[in-house]
Design an enzyme around this catalytic site. Structure first.
Site, PDB file in Angstrom:
ATOM      1  N   GLY A  60       0.829  -1.196   0.000  1.00  0.00           N
ATOM      2  CA  GLY A  60       0.000   0.000   0.000  1.00  0.00           C
ATOM      3  C   GLY A  60       0.863   1.246   0.000  1.00  0.00           C
ATOM      4  O   GLY A  60       1.988   1.240   0.517  1.00  0.00           O
ATOM      5  N   GLN A  65       2.390   9.997   1.441  1.00  0.00           N
ATOM      6  CA  GLN A  65       3.730   9.424   1.531  1.00  0.00           C
ATOM      7  C   GLN A  65       4.632   9.899   0.386  1.00  0.00           C
ATOM      8  O   GLN A  65       5.853   9.747   0.470  1.00  0.00           O
ATOM      9  CB  GLN A  65       3.667   7.898   1.529  1.00  0.00           C
ATOM     10  CG  GLN A  65       3.096   7.326   2.817  1.00  0.00           C
ATOM     11  CD  GLN A  65       3.061   5.821   2.770  1.00  0.00           C
ATOM     12  OE1 GLN A  65       2.098   5.243   2.307  1.00  0.00           O
ATOM     13  NE2 GLN A  65       4.139   5.198   3.228  1.00  0.00           N
ATOM     14  N   CYS A 110       6.040   0.057   7.267  1.00  0.00           N
ATOM     15  CA  CYS A 110       5.621   1.216   6.472  1.00  0.00           C
ATOM     16  C   CYS A 110       6.794   1.694   5.634  1.00  0.00           C
ATOM     17  O   CYS A 110       7.925   1.765   6.136  1.00  0.00           O
ATOM     18  CB  CYS A 110       5.145   2.310   7.425  1.00  0.00           C
ATOM     19  SG  CYS A 110       4.581   3.801   6.604  1.00  0.00           S
ATOM     20  N   LEU A 111       6.520   2.035   4.383  1.00  0.00           N
ATOM     21  CA  LEU A 111       7.570   2.540   3.498  1.00  0.00           C
ATOM     22  C   LEU A 111       8.149   3.869   3.987  1.00  0.00           C
ATOM     23  O   LEU A 111       9.266   4.220   3.625  1.00  0.00           O
ATOM     24  CB  LEU A 111       7.027   2.694   2.070  1.00  0.00           C
ATOM     25  CG  LEU A 111       6.667   1.389   1.365  1.00  0.00           C
ATOM     26  CD1 LEU A 111       5.907   1.666   0.073  1.00  0.00           C
ATOM     27  CD2 LEU A 111       7.911   0.552   1.094  1.00  0.00           C
ATOM     28  N   HIS A 153      -4.618   0.747   7.329  1.00  0.00           N
ATOM     29  CA  HIS A 153      -3.289   1.350   7.456  1.00  0.00           C
ATOM     30  C   HIS A 153      -3.172   2.575   6.540  1.00  0.00           C
ATOM     31  O   HIS A 153      -2.729   3.641   6.968  1.00  0.00           O
ATOM     32  CB  HIS A 153      -2.222   0.304   7.109  1.00  0.00           C
ATOM     33  CG  HIS A 153      -0.818   0.798   7.148  1.00  0.00           C
ATOM     34  ND1 HIS A 153       0.085   0.428   8.120  1.00  0.00           N
ATOM     35  CD2 HIS A 153      -0.137   1.624   6.304  1.00  0.00           C
ATOM     36  CE1 HIS A 153       1.256   1.017   7.884  1.00  0.00           C
ATOM     37  NE2 HIS A 153       1.140   1.733   6.781  1.00  0.00           N
ATOM     38  N   GLU A 154      -3.583   2.403   5.280  1.00  0.00           N
ATOM     39  CA  GLU A 154      -3.478   3.513   4.316  1.00  0.00           C
ATOM     40  C   GLU A 154      -4.462   4.635   4.640  1.00  0.00           C
ATOM     41  O   GLU A 154      -4.133   5.814   4.495  1.00  0.00           O
ATOM     42  CB  GLU A 154      -3.670   3.004   2.888  1.00  0.00           C
ATOM     43  CG  GLU A 154      -2.642   1.984   2.439  1.00  0.00           C
ATOM     44  CD  GLU A 154      -1.189   2.391   2.669  1.00  0.00           C
ATOM     45  OE1 GLU A 154      -0.857   3.592   2.532  1.00  0.00           O
ATOM     46  OE2 GLU A 154      -0.380   1.502   3.001  1.00  0.00           O
ATOM     47  N   HIS A 157      -2.998   6.862   7.130  1.00  0.00           N
ATOM     48  CA  HIS A 157      -2.058   7.823   6.539  1.00  0.00           C
ATOM     49  C   HIS A 157      -2.786   9.095   6.106  1.00  0.00           C
ATOM     50  O   HIS A 157      -2.309  10.205   6.342  1.00  0.00           O
ATOM     51  CB  HIS A 157      -1.352   7.233   5.315  1.00  0.00           C
ATOM     52  CG  HIS A 157      -0.099   6.493   5.633  1.00  0.00           C
ATOM     53  ND1 HIS A 157       0.975   7.054   6.277  1.00  0.00           N
ATOM     54  CD2 HIS A 157       0.248   5.213   5.377  1.00  0.00           C
ATOM     55  CE1 HIS A 157       1.935   6.167   6.404  1.00  0.00           C
ATOM     56  NE2 HIS A 157       1.518   5.026   5.869  1.00  0.00           N
TER      57      HIS A 157
END
Length: 185
Positions: A60, A65, A110-111, A153-154, A157
């Site tokens: 994701g 991000q 997480c990225l 999760h996304e 964000h």
């Protein structure tokens, strides 16, 4: 093409800022960004491409991000039946959810977070979601397991919340009430 250097890291103020709703139709620039975000995920799951470009694997990616404060994220993963789920969600919402919760037994990553942060992240086990496609079509999906966890999760964000905000700071591995652990292969 989005590369790791295009993904902002923990500590950047955009990650803690609530993203703004889209109005439709989307601009050409926004559609291009949506496609680039989804392509990053696809590329990051291809071992040869990921190695060539130094991509960390992801399922994701939210617009904030990549330093864009718009309510959009991409998901690319398999559901519990092994079917490929690959889409961009604009203005996503959870319209209903289970009482039962779940969490990844090995924690979330997480990225935008370069360090390992251990602990259970409580999520709803099953969710019903609505979102708009980049072409302005409304979609409604029922998600469970890893897709439900990733969607939440996304969505966090887009609200300026990072996964570790949901970990119990005093006891990261405390049992989560009314939950079934989810073990990811």
């Amino acid at each position: 093409m989005i590369l790791m250097e295009n993904i902002i890291r923990d500590g950047h103020p955009t990650l803690r800022t609530r993203a703004e709703e889209f109005t439709f139709p989307l601009s050409t620039e926004d559609k291009t960004l949506a496609g680039d975000m989804l392509q990053y995920l696809i590329n990051s799951q291809d071992d040869a491409i990921a190695e060539k470009y130094g991509l960390r694997g992801g399922i994701g990616l939210a617009a904030n991000q990549v330093n864009c404060l718009k309510r959009m994220f991409a998901l690319h993963l398999e559901d519990e039946q092994g079917e490929q789920l690959s889409f961009v969600a604009c203005n996503p919402k959870i319209v209903s959810h289970s009482v039962e919760q779940t969490y990844l037994t090995n924690g979330e990553g997480c990225l935008s977070v370069d360090r390992a942060i251990v602990g259970y992240v409580p999520r709803y086990s099953r969710i019903t979601v609505k979102f708009m496609t980049i072409d302005g079509e409304e979609k409604k999906l029922r998600l469970s397991g890893l897709p439900a966890i990733a969607f939440q999760h996304e969505l966090d964000h887009l609200n300026g919340v990072l996964f570790y905000d949901r970990i119990n700071a005093k006891d990261p591995f405390t049992e989560i009430e009314n939950s079934t652990p989810y073990k990811r292969d």
